[in-house]
Design a protein around this motif. Sequence first.
Motif, PDB file in Angstrom:
ATOM      1  N   ASP B  26     -22.426   6.159   5.041  1.00 16.29           N
ATOM      2  CA  ASP B  26     -22.375   5.702   6.348  1.00 16.29           C
ATOM      3  C   ASP B  26     -22.562   4.145   6.496  1.00 16.29           C
ATOM      4  O   ASP B  26     -23.246   3.632   7.496  1.00 16.29           O
ATOM      5  N   ASP B  28     -21.341   0.826   7.570  1.00 15.65           N
ATOM      6  CA  ASP B  28     -20.410   0.684   8.720  1.00 15.65           C
ATOM      7  C   ASP B  28     -19.770  -0.959   8.377  1.00 15.65           C
ATOM      8  O   ASP B  28     -20.590  -1.539   7.735  1.00 15.65           O
ATOM      9  N   ASP B  30     -19.859  -3.439  10.420  1.00 16.61           N
ATOM     10  CA  ASP B  30     -20.883  -4.262  11.250  1.00 16.61           C
ATOM     11  C   ASP B  30     -21.768  -4.780   9.958  1.00 16.61           C
ATOM     12  O   ASP B  30     -22.238  -6.091   9.986  1.00 16.61           O
ATOM     13  N   ARG B  31     -22.267  -3.982   8.807  1.00 21.16           N
ATOM     14  CA  ARG B  31     -22.998  -4.155   7.712  1.00 21.16           C
ATOM     15  C   ARG B  31     -22.221  -4.900   6.955  1.00 21.16           C
ATOM     16  O   ARG B  31     -22.704  -5.974   6.243  1.00 21.16           O
ATOM     17  N   ASN B  80     -18.477   8.016   3.498  1.00 22.32           N
ATOM     18  CA  ASN B  80     -17.922   7.570   4.891  1.00 22.32           C
ATOM     19  C   ASN B  80     -18.117   5.956   5.132  1.00 22.32           C
ATOM     20  O   ASN B  80     -18.644   5.425   5.734  1.00 22.32           O
ATOM     21  N   CYS B  83     -17.235   2.812   7.887  1.00 22.31           N
ATOM     22  CA  CYS B  83     -17.209   3.373   9.296  1.00 22.31           C
ATOM     23  C   CYS B  83     -17.519   2.380  10.351  1.00 22.31           C
ATOM     24  O   CYS B  83     -17.875   1.386  10.078  1.00 22.31           O
ATOM     25  N   GLY B  84     -17.170   2.713  11.818  1.00 23.53           N
ATOM     26  CA  GLY B  84     -17.389   1.885  12.661  1.00 23.53           C
ATOM     27  C   GLY B  84     -16.069   0.999  13.073  1.00 23.53           C
ATOM     28  O   GLY B  84     -14.988   1.415  12.980  1.00 23.53           O
ATOM     29  N   SER B  85     -16.238  -0.186  13.427  1.00 20.52           N
ATOM     30  CA  SER B  85     -15.110  -1.077  13.984  1.00 20.52           C
ATOM     31  C   SER B  85     -14.048  -1.449  13.025  1.00 20.52           C
ATOM     32  O   SER B  85     -14.297  -1.249  11.699  1.00 20.52           O
ATOM     33  N   SER B  86     -13.102  -1.492  13.560  1.00 20.19           N
ATOM     34  CA  SER B  86     -11.647  -1.693  12.887  1.00 20.19           C
ATOM     35  C   SER B  86     -11.502  -3.072  12.353  1.00 20.19           C
ATOM     36  O   SER B  86     -10.556  -3.375  11.573  1.00 20.19           O
ATOM     37  N   ARG B  87     -12.384  -4.113  12.256  1.00 17.87           N
ATOM     38  CA  ARG B  87     -12.403  -5.196  11.710  1.00 17.87           C
ATOM     39  C   ARG B  87     -11.812  -5.403  10.514  1.00 17.87           C
ATOM     40  O   ARG B  87     -12.498  -4.918   9.517  1.00 17.87           O
ATOM     41  N   GLU B  88     -10.690  -5.772  10.331  1.00 16.13           N
ATOM     42  CA  GLU B  88      -9.886  -6.023   9.040  1.00 16.13           C
ATOM     43  C   GLU B  88     -10.816  -7.076   8.243  1.00 16.13           C
ATOM     44  O   GLU B  88     -10.784  -7.356   6.884  1.00 16.13           O
ATOM     45  N   PHE B 107     -14.196   7.672   2.811  1.00 17.32           N
ATOM     46  CA  PHE B 107     -13.885   6.499   3.354  1.00 17.32           C
ATOM     47  C   PHE B 107     -13.559   6.928   4.854  1.00 17.32           C
ATOM     48  O   PHE B 107     -12.917   7.705   5.258  1.00 17.32           O
ATOM     49  N   ALA B 108     -13.969   5.923   5.869  1.00 18.00           N
ATOM     50  CA  ALA B 108     -13.738   5.858   7.179  1.00 18.00           C
ATOM     51  C   ALA B 108     -12.013   5.639   7.371  1.00 18.00           C
ATOM     52  O   ALA B 108     -11.644   4.760   6.540  1.00 18.00           O
ATOM     53  N   GLU B 109     -11.470   6.064   8.160  1.00 13.45           N
ATOM     54  CA  GLU B 109     -10.082   6.114   8.367  1.00 13.45           C
ATOM     55  C   GLU B 109      -9.327   4.767   8.563  1.00 13.45           C
ATOM     56  O   GLU B 109      -8.453   4.420   7.982  1.00 13.45           O
ATOM     57  N   ILE B 110     -10.074   3.869   9.526  1.00 12.02           N
ATOM     58  CA  ILE B 110      -9.437   2.540   9.764  1.00 12.02           C
ATOM     59  C   ILE B 110      -9.629   1.729   8.724  1.00 12.02           C
ATOM     60  O   ILE B 110      -8.808   0.882   8.213  1.00 12.02           O
TER      61      ILE B 110
END
Lengths: 469, 204
Positions: B26, B28, B30-31, B80, B83-88, B107-110
């Motif tokens: 997990d 994310d 943000d990290r 995962n 995960c989290g924010s969609s930030r490219e 992997f998270a989807e976005i």
Amino acid sequence: MSQNTLFDKVWDLHKVADLPGGSSQIFIGLHLIHEVTSPQAFGALKDKNLKVRFPSRTIATVDHIVPTDNQSRPFKDNLAEQMIDALESNCKKHKIKFFNIGSGSQGIVHVVAPELGLTQPGMTIACGDSHTSTHGAFGSIAFGIGTSQVRDVLASQTLAMNKLKVRQIWCKNKLSDGVFAKDLVLHIINRLGVKAGVGYAYEFSGPAIDALSMEERMTICNMSIEGGARCGYVNPDKITFKYIKERQFAPKNENWIKAVTWWESLASEKDAIYDDVVSIDASKVEPTVTWGITPGQSIGVSQKIPELNELNADDQFIAGEAYEYMGLNPGQAIKNTPIDVCFIGSCTNGRISDLRVAAEIVQNHKVSPNVKAFVVPGSEKVAKAAIEEGLDKIFKEAGFQWREPGCSMCLAMNPDKLTGNQVSASSSNRNFKGRQGSPSGRTLLMSPAMVAAAAIEGKVSDVREFIKK
Amino acid sequence: MKEVFQTPQGKILKVSGKCISLVGDDIDTDRIIPARFLKCVDFESLGDAVFEDDRKDLNGKHPFDLKFNQNAAILLVNSNFGCGSSREHAPQALMRWGIKAIIGESFAEIFYSNCVAIGIPCFTLAKKNIKSLQLSAETGNLFIEIDIKNVIATEGSTKHKLNLKESSKNMFLTGQWDATSTLLSNFELIERTMENLPYIKLNK
């Protein structure tokens, strides 16, 4: 494979073509943009010598970087000023409608589009923000995208995507007093896990969902992404239509009647086939609080932080990391955990009904002397309505700061940040490490009512005890 | 003067390089790139800021700071990831640090679709196989070459079968991961689809 669900119907309607690689090309009915994830997309259009093909299908506002204390321009933060400036000039150049600060309609993009009536059932909605899933509350297929995909939508109004599977999350019975949509969605994410939704759209249905207002449904769909689902939705019904009616961009006159007839036909059929079905008993949900560093790490307010051996093997690594980061011990009660900062706001819980509920708790109380508490309305319209109802006064008299609209400390891209290892009680959506602006800051997610109770007591408290009083 | 970063272009048939192990579930976005670094109008300077807070916290011991991981190109992660924010900005920061492909449990989807959209293949592999690869990357230099067509990673004489979504594989092999021109080539179909949408007329 799912059949006859709302997702299937809306997907088929928007499918432009099957792409050679095996994915589909999907038309995007409504494209929302903001200052953080769009500048590079406009830059890429310029590099590729492309134009915005359907400028009227894109709507812009500014939310992530705006200060909530002093919004006069230029912003004190030069980088923030550059970003709003870039959005202003990109919108002007490409003839995109922009709801700027002071327009009366600015705010968090996922608050603004529904309240303007832009968000409607049966649409596909994309935005460079993961909480775009919010708009699914209206029976639209709405999902977050990255900047390269923002570029593609600007250039072609379409995206290359793989069709998602559909999981129905059937919520039976009703929520108890003092338990809110936020508690239900935190409970669902805890039950299913933070990655269970990968590859799925979540359909939230059942009596507990039917009983929710549109704003509560938005809270539920908003957090689909925290359960791994890029998109979550609720089948549209009379509550949906009533919310949309007469809003600025809603269909008018004879078009309204036609629209409602069409919207009614979109709901998942009784014989719909789902890829998966899960049942949740809403009556068993307590006010829920996160104790860890993922939105799945939550417990009821009367419960204790789980021991490692009470968790699935796959959840133990991150739990170990969470105990250490949060400074909380397994077996410890979450109730009475001291709080430093209380934040009411965000695209999850920054709408007028959220402020009403919190104000009701706060009325005739004072914020604990050790707590910094602030309210950030989700939009200029929310702020206006709250002021007309006198909610701002209730908050201020109790010792809350009343701020201007924006994303604020949900992700702390503006000056609103935790410092050091402060603990926040937050009505937002993410408790990730460092999320609220301090690399060692700690976040406990909860409903706005629970944040209000925490502000008064200075520690995690059970809001049901306030309601009884 | 700093070199201008060259983004991937066209067909991606092969990725090779040194592996870097980053253990944790997990993790994310943000990290990967804290929000304060999103205050930019281009992606150029993000490479240095990747995992900024985690790296500061570990004071030189973070995998992205360890000397033997420098110049690594293939990131090994767990469950995962992203995960989290969609930030490219997250995959952009990884790419600008030097990452060209990622192998993980999931992997998270976005995040995954952002990686495809900028030309970073993400492969999945069972938990125990990831662990063993991570261990070899942590204890010595692990160089692999990934053949995207056959979805096989070769490490000396050892071969590992990886998994890659068929649609993503085709996009990398044909260069269509850079989707804009493919999407625009269907312009008549786009207009026809739009005209058939009830809400387009109802909202006029």
